[in-house]
Design a protein around this motif. Sequence first.
Motif, PDB file in Angstrom:
ATOM      1  N   MET B 100      33.675  33.127  41.431  1.00  0.00           N
ATOM      2  CA  MET B 100      34.807  32.419  40.829  1.00  0.00           C
ATOM      3  C   MET B 100      36.120  32.696  41.557  1.00  0.00           C
ATOM      4  O   MET B 100      36.842  31.779  41.929  1.00  0.00           O
ATOM      5  N   ALA B 101      36.438  33.979  41.761  1.00  0.00           N
ATOM      6  CA  ALA B 101      37.720  34.300  42.396  1.00  0.00           C
ATOM      7  C   ALA B 101      37.762  33.867  43.860  1.00  0.00           C
ATOM      8  O   ALA B 101      38.729  33.235  44.278  1.00  0.00           O
ATOM      9  N   HIS B 104      38.397  30.083  43.760  1.00  0.00           N
ATOM     10  CA  HIS B 104      39.647  29.570  43.212  1.00  0.00           C
ATOM     11  C   HIS B 104      40.879  30.265  43.752  1.00  0.00           C
ATOM     12  O   HIS B 104      41.964  29.692  43.733  1.00  0.00           O
ATOM     13  N   VAL B 105      40.724  31.499  44.217  1.00  0.00           N
ATOM     14  CA  VAL B 105      41.911  32.200  44.704  1.00  0.00           C
ATOM     15  C   VAL B 105      41.976  32.153  46.226  1.00  0.00           C
ATOM     16  O   VAL B 105      43.008  31.828  46.800  1.00  0.00           O
ATOM     17  N   ARG B 149      31.565  41.871  41.795  1.00  0.00           N
ATOM     18  CA  ARG B 149      32.576  40.844  41.587  1.00  0.00           C
ATOM     19  C   ARG B 149      33.911  41.257  42.199  1.00  0.00           C
ATOM     20  O   ARG B 149      34.595  40.473  42.846  1.00  0.00           O
TER      21      ARG B 149
END
Lengths: 218, 241, 273
Positions: B100-101, B104-105, B149
């Motif tokens: 996810m990071a 999106h980041v 993560r």
Amino acid sequence: MYKLNFAVLTEYWPALLAGLQMTVKVSVLSIFFGTLMGVAGALAKTSRFRALRALAFTYVEWIRNTPLLIQILFIYFGLGVFFSLSPMVASVFALSFFSGAYITEIIRAGIQSIHKGQREAALSLGMTEGQSMFLVVLPQAVRRILPPLAGQFITLIKDSSLISVIAVSDLTYVAKNIVTTTFRAFEVWLAIAVFYFVLSFALSWSVRSLEYRLAKSD
Amino acid sequence: MIEIAEVRKRFGRHEVLKGVSLSVAKGEVVVILGPSGSGKSTLLRSINGLETIEGGSIVVDGVRVHDGRETLHQVRQLTGMVFQQFNLFPHRTVIQNITMAPIHVQKKPRTEAEEIARVLLGKVGLPDKAEAYPSKLSGGQQQRVAIARALAMSPKVMLFDEPTSALDPELIKEVLDVMKDLAKDGMTMIVVTHEIGFAKEVADKVVFIDDGVKIEEATADRFFSHPTQERTKLFLSKILL
Amino acid sequence: MDWLRKVALVCLVTFVATGILGGFTAQAQDKGVAAIKKNGKLVVGTASGYYPFEMVDKKNELVGFDVDIAKGIAREMGVQIEFQNYSFSGLIPALQASKIDLVIAGMTITDKRKEAVDFTDPYFISGQALLINKSIPNVKSIQDLDKKDYVIAVSMGTTADQTASRVFKNATVKKFEGSALAGLELLNGKAQAVVHETPWVAIYQRMNPDKTYAILEPFTTEDLGIAVPKGNPELVTWLNAFLKKYKETGEYKKAYNYWFVDMPWWENVPPKK
């Protein structure tokens, strides 16, 4: 002696159905816009800008502490002095505004019920506040929000009967009309109560199965 | 790598950090010990800006932490944090949690992110759990996913906030093993923990904090065998067998 | 599914029970004069807002032509009087449910209503008139108002409601709880006209001269009567005797002059906005 005569219902059945349709239509529109207002309100209430928080707070407190009937009369007759709103628009406006306040609280509570560690983990990974809200917190909150949100929908259907006072042809207005023409107050009001009951009950039954299915996936 | 200088922090009227200073060099493993309420977690959480500070400064790899949103954003990409409660995203699968990071980041394409994720899952010993949901994993497995993560963002520093305190005893070792590997690979780590064995084995430096004040700081050997401060000795006597 | 069947059964039983019980308890209780006297109180139902029959003055008291008649009745019976204010459409149901002893509210005697309640002899003759928004000048007749986009506001359940619904073919008739809201609709420009009885139209127009004008010539003829629950011939007879005496002793003329001709009450009744 008052003789019961339920035949009046069959005679006016088309009118009653039309009224029912109007009630459903206004309720659906209002819950839709009300939810939009509720999301905006909840985000405002949890934002870091004090002005937004204050605005949302004022909105919610005003709506929750004044009767819906007064709100409807104010919007239609009161504001009607300054600009023209059709009864239908005024009804949807009033009901949306009204339910929006309650939905704000529902969504806010939902958001705040999500463990703050979720947001912290998202932020630690480098996500912005916005990303943490929309990717992590809100998706989880939705599951908790749906049951009370559906409950609000059901309440709205019942509360919508008040729009009859501004002559919107909803179920209650049609009923009043029939009663004043036929004087069959008992039969007509009993039937109307059954109508609203069936509508609300069917909805709360589907909500309960929705809740059941959501709980299973946990 | 990390310079913590005279940091002060208050919660309401209670002063939690009373001017703490600490330096951490690249590749160092620092363990922070202390009784509960001592401020050790608060100190750790200040390093990636989860806590604000009232005085002093914290600089990570040359970037000031509490200096506005831009620098904070930078710092959070330089640091990775592992929480006591794991804080995995329950509505996403393990691999989605990890990617996810980066997606999106760091704006990495999904395939690249997933590749990185699978490598990391292999490193923490969970290669076959990619499609599982966090609720289906044991505590130890979840924490290892949490470590993966955090690593997915290629941080320069890893911060651990009592990573094993919420685990059943038999699950602690698997997490500590991952952390040991990480240390061996040269990761800069700051660990708040009660696991003395880990500290003795892996830590380069041990810091003891009590009541918002750094009481003692020494190499692991000296800390445990020859503590100099009375309070340190008192604390050690209570926790060591 | 078992619980669902149980719920359905409960609903059915409730419905049937209510229907049966409703049939039993809805007997018109004997509210003859003797019963009222025994009660020591005459409960009168009315719908405030119909000038000058019943309205609320600045002291928040109910006053008007009908109010005086009601007070006279109570005086003659030797009992206290209690007024209950309803929306007009709620008056007959209230009478049927024995919540009130009689209704005096500028109510027209109609055949349909006579199926539900009994009336005294007429005590007033009235007719429907038109109140028009000044944005539509030069209206001379109903035809001028019967246009597709026009809205005619009325008070729900009144003969104005029934008349308007009957004579307007193209315009839309909107019904409100009470003439006050209907009038408000007119003042806000959402309705082009209000149909109501002449006395009300005349007074409302006088209260709002800048926005409205009126055609006072009545286009219907209506007898107003006092309504009582069905099956009370004794009460009807008594009331008719009272009305006859009220007229013969000059009380009627005095009241008529006070409320309709000289109107000294004008200053005391707050105008409708």
